[in-house]
Motif scaffolding. Structure first.
Motif, short mmCIF file in Angstrom:
data_model
loop_
_atom_site.label_atom_id
_atom_site.label_comp_id
_atom_site.label_asym_id
_atom_site.label_seq_id
_atom_site.Cartn_x
_atom_site.Cartn_y
_atom_site.Cartn_z
N VAL A 185 19.23 6.56 2.64
CA VAL A 185 19.00 6.44 4.08
C VAL A 185 20.27 6.83 4.84
O VAL A 185 21.35 6.29 4.57
N PRO A 186 20.18 7.75 5.81
CA PRO A 186 21.37 8.15 6.57
C PRO A 186 21.88 7.03 7.46
O PRO A 186 21.14 6.12 7.85
N VAL A 235 12.70 10.47 -5.64
CA VAL A 235 11.69 9.43 -5.48
C VAL A 235 12.14 8.40 -4.44
O VAL A 235 11.32 7.92 -3.63
N ALA A 236 13.42 8.04 -4.44
CA ALA A 236 13.91 7.08 -3.45
C ALA A 236 13.72 7.61 -2.04
O ALA A 236 13.33 6.87 -1.12
N ARG A 245 8.36 6.31 3.53
CA ARG A 245 7.21 5.44 3.78
C ARG A 245 7.61 4.06 4.28
O ARG A 245 6.89 3.44 5.07
N LEU A 246 8.76 3.54 3.81
CA LEU A 246 9.12 2.16 4.10
C LEU A 246 9.97 1.98 5.34
O LEU A 246 9.92 0.92 5.99
N LEU A 247 10.77 2.98 5.70
CA LEU A 247 11.63 2.82 6.88
C LEU A 247 10.83 2.58 8.17
O LEU A 247 11.25 1.77 9.00
N ASP A 257 0.83 -1.21 0.00
CA ASP A 257 0.00 0.00 0.00
C ASP A 257 0.86 1.26 0.00
O ASP A 257 0.57 2.24 -0.69
N ALA A 258 1.92 1.24 0.80
CA ALA A 258 2.79 2.41 0.90
C ALA A 258 3.42 2.75 -0.43
O ALA A 258 3.49 3.92 -0.83
#
Length: 422
Positions: A381-382, A358-359, A365-367, A305-306
């Protein structure tokens, strides 16, 4: 043109002015001993700077092509620079197989294992889980072997070692008896079916992949790779609301189907069905960037969904996306460490600025759902957020300090995510 080496996609130009290609392990040991900074370059199929260095960039593809089978132990010892497709052909000729393969057979064994690269299948671990022993040249130029049954945490840290423990010269892999696979493709899987029957769909074959562009109410294709003996029933014309394809497909619509592995249920050896692309074809032009995120399998529906909520935003730059599953393992830096995962893969056009935006939106949303980015793919991602996803990140960092105190195998990527102790 800079003349400097690049990765396969061309989105990364390495800082080293050449790639060293030693012909013997002794030559490699001399190179490592005499260099202040060294990094290994596999097949170049990473999309970030994990392999980059301003020092000596080295390929082990020129080392003797070892592929030694030990039938009593059911293992094969293989040179780190060997490509999976070449190893698979050798194993098949001798009546053996690997448990799984990635989508492309063109990638090197050492590079794939160092980054936790994987195929698909609910019960199949990533390629690194087949490693029983790993041989490498360490920072002092010595040849070291770590074994699964003897070296505990050091082994579990070094297998998915991100190139930071040494230059891998050979790996010993578990092998199994040869087997055959039949591959079927279904078109237009309803999105609701995937969400509500996720486990049923991904347990329906030895390896399952769903291809999608995240727009509309249906996913483009489902690829079912059925191991003969497990699933011998004929494939129905309709399944889960999708229709059985009557012609070959390519994962990316519009690409030549001759490049794809054989479908339509024709049985064939494992190494000619488990990848998506044939070994004798170049996978594509390289004009792309790839990202991938691996999440706990129980949150699959939320993750779908995300991502779907960004479908229209992704559409202009997304070539194709693939959904796969991977079994849990015990390798410290594996994206599937101690959890069964769902892997969401994205193949983008080669537009770094657009992909970065976009990433970042995807990661936002995914993290929160526990997404771990693939070490060899493009992500933003940091470091603190990545480290928080791995129970053994501090232990991994400590081991690096022990085996490479001078930081010979470090680079900017490793320093960012696993900085040396002050």
């Amino acid at each position: 043109m800079t003349g400097r080496p690049t990765n396969w996609a061309g989105n990364i130009v390495y800082r080293a002015d050449r790639v060293h290609r030693p012909r013997t392990v002794g030559e490699l040991q001399d190179l490592v001993s005499s260099s202040q900074q060294v990094r290994a370059l596999g097949s170049g199929h990473s999309f970030n700077r994990i392999a980059d260095t301003a020092g000596a960039l080295v390929s082990v593809a020129g080392l003797p092509p070892v592929m030694d089978i030990d039938a009593d132990r059911a293992t094969v010892t293989v040179g780190g620079g060997i490509r999976y497709g070449e190893l698979a052909q050798h194993l098949h000729a001798e009546g053996w197989a690997l448990p799984n393969l990635a989508s492309l057979p063109h990638i090197s064994v050492a590079g794939a294992c160092a980054t936790g690269t994987h195929g698909s299948g609910n019960a199949n671990g990533n390629l690194s889980t087949a490693v029983a022993a790993i041989e490498m040249v360490t920072a002092d130029g010595e040849l070291t072997i770590l074994r699964r049954d003897a070296d505990g945490g050091r082994f579990r840290a070094a297998v998915v070692g991100l190139g930071a423990f040494g230059i891998v010269t050979a790996l010993t892999l578990d092998i199994i008896p040869d087997f055959d696979v039949a591959q079927f493709v279904y078109d237009d899987l309803p999105g609701e079916q995937l969400k509500t029957h996720f486990e049923e769909i991904f347990s329906s074959a030895y390896s399952v992949s769903v291809f999608t562009r995240w727009t509309g109410s249906r996913h483009s294709m489902v690829w079912l790779k059925r191991r003969l003996g497990d699933h011998n029933a004929p494939a129905p014309e309709q399944w889960m609301g999708a229709k059985l394809a009557d012609q070959p497909r390519h994962p990316i619509p519009g690409e030549p189907t001759a490049y794809a592995t054989q479908q339509l249920g024709v049985p064939g050896p494992w190494h000619e069905r488990l990848p998506h692309v044939r070994l004798d074809f170049t996978p594509s032009s390289g004009e792309e960037i790839q990202s991938e995120y691996l999440l706990p399998r129980p949150v699959a529906a939320e993750a779908l969904d995300a991502v779907a909520g960004l479908g229209e935003r992704m559409a202009p730059i997304l070539l194709i996306s693939e959904i796969r599953t991977v079994a849990a393992d015990e390798l410290w830096m594996s994206m599937s460490y101690q959890r069964d995962t769902v892997a969401l893969h994205f193949t983008w056009i080669k537009d770094t600025a657009a992909v970065t935006s976009v990433a970042a939106a995807l990661e936002e949303r995914l993290l929160p759902l526990g997404a771990r980015p693939h070490w060899g793919k493009f992500f933003t991602v940091p470091a603190p957020a990545v480290n928080a996803l791995y129970e053994h990140s501090s232990g991994f960092r400590a081991q690096l300090g022990q085996v490479d105190p001078a930081g010979k195998f470090r680079n900017d990527f490793i320093n960012e995510y696993f900085p040396a102790a002050g």
